[in-house]
Structure formats: structure tokens, C-alpha cells
Design a protein around this motif. Sequence first.
Motif, PDB file in Angstrom:
ATOM      1  N   LYS A 137      29.370 -23.989   2.454  1.00 33.74           N
ATOM      2  CA  LYS A 137      30.598 -24.875   2.315  1.00 33.74           C
ATOM      3  C   LYS A 137      30.357 -25.629   1.021  1.00 33.74           C
ATOM      4  CE  LYS A 137      29.334 -26.931   6.403  1.00 33.74           C
ATOM      5  NZ  LYS A 137      29.546 -28.043   7.345  1.00 33.74           N
ATOM      6  N   PRO A 138      31.246 -25.920   0.150  1.00 36.74           N
ATOM      7  CA  PRO A 138      32.748 -26.083   0.434  1.00 36.74           C
ATOM      8  C   PRO A 138      33.369 -24.573   0.481  1.00 36.74           C
ATOM      9  CG  PRO A 138      32.477 -26.759  -1.900  1.00 36.74           C
ATOM     10  CD  PRO A 138      31.058 -26.554  -1.255  1.00 36.74           C
ATOM     11  N   ASP A 139      32.667 -23.673   0.034  1.00 38.45           N
ATOM     12  CA  ASP A 139      33.104 -21.872   0.323  1.00 38.45           C
ATOM     13  C   ASP A 139      33.500 -21.855   1.771  1.00 38.45           C
ATOM     14  OD1 ASP A 139      32.907 -19.420  -1.413  1.00 38.45           O
ATOM     15  OD2 ASP A 139      32.816 -19.000   0.821  1.00 38.45           O
ATOM     16  N   PRO A 140      34.684 -21.058   2.153  1.00 47.56           N
ATOM     17  CA  PRO A 140      35.084 -20.801   3.518  1.00 47.56           C
ATOM     18  C   PRO A 140      34.270 -20.061   4.191  1.00 47.56           C
ATOM     19  CG  PRO A 140      36.312 -19.810   1.829  1.00 47.56           C
ATOM     20  CD  PRO A 140      35.619 -20.636   0.931  1.00 47.56           C
ATOM     21  N   ALA A 141      33.219 -19.126   3.504  1.00 50.26           N
ATOM     22  CA  ALA A 141      32.688 -18.064   4.170  1.00 50.26           C
ATOM     23  C   ALA A 141      32.020 -18.386   5.646  1.00 50.26           C
ATOM     24  CB  ALA A 141      31.328 -17.497   3.292  1.00 50.26           C
ATOM     25  N   PRO A 142      31.412 -19.481   5.533  1.00 51.49           N
ATOM     26  CA  PRO A 142      30.793 -19.874   7.042  1.00 51.49           C
ATOM     27  C   PRO A 142      31.794 -20.011   8.164  1.00 51.49           C
ATOM     28  CG  PRO A 142      29.590 -21.208   5.298  1.00 51.49           C
ATOM     29  CD  PRO A 142      30.836 -20.532   4.564  1.00 51.49           C
ATOM     30  N   LEU A 143      32.987 -20.858   7.659  1.00 49.36           N
ATOM     31  CA  LEU A 143      34.014 -20.859   8.771  1.00 49.36           C
ATOM     32  C   LEU A 143      34.609 -19.715   9.053  1.00 49.36           C
ATOM     33  CD1 LEU A 143      33.381 -23.885   7.390  1.00 49.36           C
ATOM     34  CD2 LEU A 143      35.756 -24.134   7.833  1.00 49.36           C
ATOM     35  N   LEU A 144      34.807 -18.849   8.129  1.00 46.42           N
ATOM     36  CA  LEU A 144      35.522 -17.718   8.365  1.00 46.42           C
ATOM     37  C   LEU A 144      34.626 -16.722   9.373  1.00 46.42           C
ATOM     38  CD1 LEU A 144      36.822 -16.694   4.862  1.00 46.42           C
ATOM     39  CD2 LEU A 144      38.179 -17.515   6.900  1.00 46.42           C
ATOM     40  N   GLU A 145      33.260 -16.639   9.158  1.00 44.78           N
ATOM     41  CA  GLU A 145      32.436 -15.996  10.030  1.00 44.78           C
ATOM     42  C   GLU A 145      32.426 -16.763  11.359  1.00 44.78           C
ATOM     43  OE1 GLU A 145      29.186 -13.562  11.360  1.00 44.78           O
ATOM     44  OE2 GLU A 145      30.750 -13.448   9.642  1.00 44.78           O
ATOM     45  N   GLY A 146      32.499 -18.096  11.474  1.00 41.94           N
ATOM     46  CA  GLY A 146      32.694 -18.496  12.862  1.00 41.94           C
ATOM     47  C   GLY A 146      33.891 -18.035  13.490  1.00 41.94           C
ATOM     48  N   ALA A 147      35.082 -18.006  12.792  1.00 37.12           N
ATOM     49  CA  ALA A 147      36.267 -17.555  13.363  1.00 37.12           C
ATOM     50  C   ALA A 147      35.856 -16.304  13.723  1.00 37.12           C
ATOM     51  CB  ALA A 147      37.214 -17.734  12.391  1.00 37.12           C
ATOM     52  N   ARG A 148      35.414 -15.188  12.902  1.00 34.16           N
ATOM     53  CA  ARG A 148      35.274 -13.792  13.383  1.00 34.16           C
ATOM     54  C   ARG A 148      34.342 -13.654  14.546  1.00 34.16           C
ATOM     55  NH1 ARG A 148      31.866  -9.767  13.115  1.00 34.16           N
ATOM     56  NH2 ARG A 148      29.747 -11.412  12.648  1.00 34.16           N
ATOM     57  N   ARG A 149      33.414 -14.455  14.575  1.00 32.98           N
ATOM     58  CA  ARG A 149      32.462 -14.361  15.784  1.00 32.98           C
ATOM     59  C   ARG A 149      33.165 -14.817  17.180  1.00 32.98           C
ATOM     60  NH1 ARG A 149      26.186 -15.413  14.251  1.00 32.98           N
ATOM     61  NH2 ARG A 149      26.263 -14.092  12.042  1.00 32.98           N
ATOM     62  N   LEU A 150      34.051 -15.765  17.062  1.00 29.73           N
ATOM     63  CA  LEU A 150      35.187 -16.162  18.111  1.00 29.73           C
ATOM     64  C   LEU A 150      36.041 -15.175  18.257  1.00 29.73           C
ATOM     65  CD1 LEU A 150      35.811 -20.063  17.490  1.00 29.73           C
ATOM     66  CD2 LEU A 150      33.998 -18.862  19.077  1.00 29.73           C
ATOM     67  N   GLY A 151      36.405 -14.213  17.581  1.00 25.88           N
ATOM     68  CA  GLY A 151      37.679 -13.474  17.582  1.00 25.88           C
ATOM     69  C   GLY A 151      38.959 -14.048  17.560  1.00 25.88           C
ATOM     70  N   ILE A 152      38.819 -15.123  16.744  1.00 27.18           N
ATOM     71  CA  ILE A 152      40.285 -15.704  16.596  1.00 27.18           C
ATOM     72  C   ILE A 152      40.487 -15.672  14.989  1.00 27.18           C
ATOM     73  CG2 ILE A 152      41.227 -18.087  16.641  1.00 27.18           C
ATOM     74  CD1 ILE A 152      40.257 -17.014  19.425  1.00 27.18           C
ATOM     75  N   ASP A 153      41.751 -15.454  14.787  1.00 23.76           N
ATOM     76  CA  ASP A 153      42.308 -15.566  13.427  1.00 23.76           C
ATOM     77  C   ASP A 153      41.975 -17.155  12.797  1.00 23.76           C
ATOM     78  OD1 ASP A 153      44.111 -16.104  11.123  1.00 23.76           O
ATOM     79  OD2 ASP A 153      44.931 -14.278  11.821  1.00 23.76           O
ATOM     80  N   PRO A 154      41.429 -17.073  11.775  1.00 21.28           N
ATOM     81  CA  PRO A 154      41.328 -18.637  11.160  1.00 21.28           C
ATOM     82  C   PRO A 154      42.563 -19.477  10.964  1.00 21.28           C
ATOM     83  CG  PRO A 154      40.290 -16.638   9.742  1.00 21.28           C
ATOM     84  CD  PRO A 154      40.982 -16.069  10.641  1.00 21.28           C
ATOM     85  N   ALA A 155      43.366 -18.784  10.894  1.00 19.81           N
ATOM     86  CA  ALA A 155      44.695 -19.604  10.983  1.00 19.81           C
ATOM     87  C   ALA A 155      44.932 -20.385  12.239  1.00 19.81           C
ATOM     88  CB  ALA A 155      46.078 -19.022  10.482  1.00 19.81           C
ATOM     89  N   ASP A 156      44.409 -19.854  13.285  1.00 15.06           N
ATOM     90  CA  ASP A 156      44.386 -20.363  14.633  1.00 15.06           C
ATOM     91  C   ASP A 156      43.308 -21.222  14.957  1.00 15.06           C
ATOM     92  OD1 ASP A 156      46.853 -19.080  15.148  1.00 15.06           O
ATOM     93  OD2 ASP A 156      45.873 -17.257  15.819  1.00 15.06           O
ATOM     94  N   CYS A 157      42.506 -21.630  13.845  1.00 10.18           N
ATOM     95  CA  CYS A 157      41.321 -22.421  14.206  1.00 10.18           C
ATOM     96  C   CYS A 157      41.602 -23.904  13.732  1.00 10.18           C
ATOM     97  CB  CYS A 157      39.957 -21.716  13.920  1.00 10.18           C
ATOM     98  SG  CYS A 157      39.505 -20.428  14.312  1.00 10.18           S
ATOM     99  N   VAL A 158      40.785 -24.844  14.287  1.00 10.33           N
ATOM    100  CA  VAL A 158      40.718 -26.167  13.856  1.00 10.33           C
ATOM    101  C   VAL A 158      39.297 -26.236  13.315  1.00 10.33           C
ATOM    102  CG1 VAL A 158      40.891 -28.724  14.267  1.00 10.33           C
ATOM    103  CG2 VAL A 158      42.396 -27.131  15.450  1.00 10.33           C
ATOM    104  N   TYR A 159      38.955 -26.995  12.184  1.00 15.61           N
ATOM    105  CA  TYR A 159      37.545 -27.427  12.006  1.00 15.61           C
ATOM    106  C   TYR A 159      37.312 -28.711  11.757  1.00 15.61           C
ATOM    107  CZ  TYR A 159      32.939 -27.123  10.000  1.00 15.61           C
ATOM    108  OH  TYR A 159      31.545 -27.326   9.674  1.00 15.61           O
ATOM    109  N   VAL A 160      36.190 -29.145  12.634  1.00 15.49           N
ATOM    110  CA  VAL A 160      36.024 -30.540  12.603  1.00 15.49           C
ATOM    111  C   VAL A 160      34.653 -30.889  11.758  1.00 15.49           C
ATOM    112  CG1 VAL A 160      35.671 -32.513  14.306  1.00 15.49           C
ATOM    113  CG2 VAL A 160      37.220 -30.991  14.712  1.00 15.49           C
ATOM    114  N   GLY A 161      34.809 -31.750  11.016  1.00 11.88           N
ATOM    115  CA  GLY A 161      33.775 -32.233  10.112  1.00 11.88           C
ATOM    116  C   GLY A 161      33.556 -33.862   9.597  1.00 11.88           C
TER     117      GLY A 161
END
Length: 224
Positions: A137-161
Motif C-alpha cells: 500500500k498504496p499500491d493495490p497489490a495486497p488488496l487484489l491478493e486479498g480479493a483473489r484469496r476470497l474468490g471475489i471480484d475486487p469491484a465487489d469488495c469494500v476495504y476498511v482502513g
Amino acid sequence: MSRSAVLFDFDGTLADTIPLIVASYRHTLTAPDQPAPTEAVIRSWIGRPLLETLEAHRPGEGALLVDRYREHSTAHHDTLIAVVPGAADLVTALQERQVPVGVVSSKRADMVRHGMRVTELPHVDVVVGLLETTAHKPDPAPLLEGARRLGIDPADCVYVGDAVVDVQAAHAAGMAAVAVTWGAGEEDALRALAPDAVARDVDELRTALTGLLELDGGSSAPTS
């Protein structure tokens, strides 16, 4: 647009680790010829990788300083970390509603899991930490990896920080961003990045998620 999954930052979001982080940075960087950085400066570093931050502050000393930081942080971790009131209940409520939940942090995943145990947060299967991606962070790579591991499209995720880099990373990942104000970031700085919502406490976070999550075919608040 309704979302269906939630990824949380850890430090300053699910757990109050700010006193621990501030104390550890001060211990690490205090020297006879150099005063410790102020709390405001240290807070601005939160959310970024430790080695990168320390190396930038003292070029050529980063690896040595990381060891010093981690020694202090480990020794004082369990006494300085504190619960964010309502956070455990919120995560539990999301899980009970079958909402996929994960944690994405700039610290090592093993330390995140230890902190979650200490603060009695519920277990989550997906924890993405420092070592899971090469960009942070602020690169999106960790968040995209989180979505990948959840099996969810990133556009369908909320990130709280709680930090500016969290909102920046969420935007870069194409996720909805919710900024919380009980952690490292200043509210004005967080609002300036136009997150989808800003929450001053967990009740407000619960309300924000009401408008962003799709639960059981419609928008509904997770309740404890």
C-alpha cells in the motif's frame, strides 16, 4: 453499487495498535544526536512497510533498525495493543451473515494473527501480510491478493482502513473505500481522498457497511 465482501486493515482499524507503533518507532529512532520523531510524523508512516519507512528515514540502516523495532514491538506487544470496542462483534456479525471477510495489512501475517488472538477478534481464513506481495500500500497489490484469496471480484469488495494509504490502495484496486478515524489518519486528510464513507466509531462503520454490502439479496445491516 452493492458490494459483497469486506477486507479490513488491521493496525488502527480492527485493533488499537497506535501506542505500540509509536513507542516502537521512538525506541528505534531515538539517538543521542537525533531526537525521536514526533507522534504526528510517526502516524503518517503507519500503513507503509517497516523496512521501506526506516530505510527512507535513515539510509543504509534500515535492516538494523527493523531488528531493533521488532525486538521492542514483540516485547511490548501484548501490553500495549488494545481492543477497538465493537470490532470483534462486527466481524462476527459479518461472518454470521456469510459475508466473506479478510484482513490486508502491511505487517507480517503471523503478527496480524497474533494480534487478532490477543484482542479476541474472530478467526478469518484470509490474512494478507507483508510477505504475500512484493508491492505494498498504496499500491493495490495486497488488496487484489486479498480479493483473489476470497474468490471475489475486487469491484465487489469494500476495504476498511484508517490511513491515507488505505484509501489510496482501495481506489487503485477498484474497491469501495471506508475510512475510520480512530486510528492513524487525520479525518480531514482522509475525507480529502473522497472515500465512499467515513466512520468515527464502529457503530458508524456498521451503518456505512449497511449501504455498501449486499446481504441475502438486499442491503441490510450486520447486527450483533
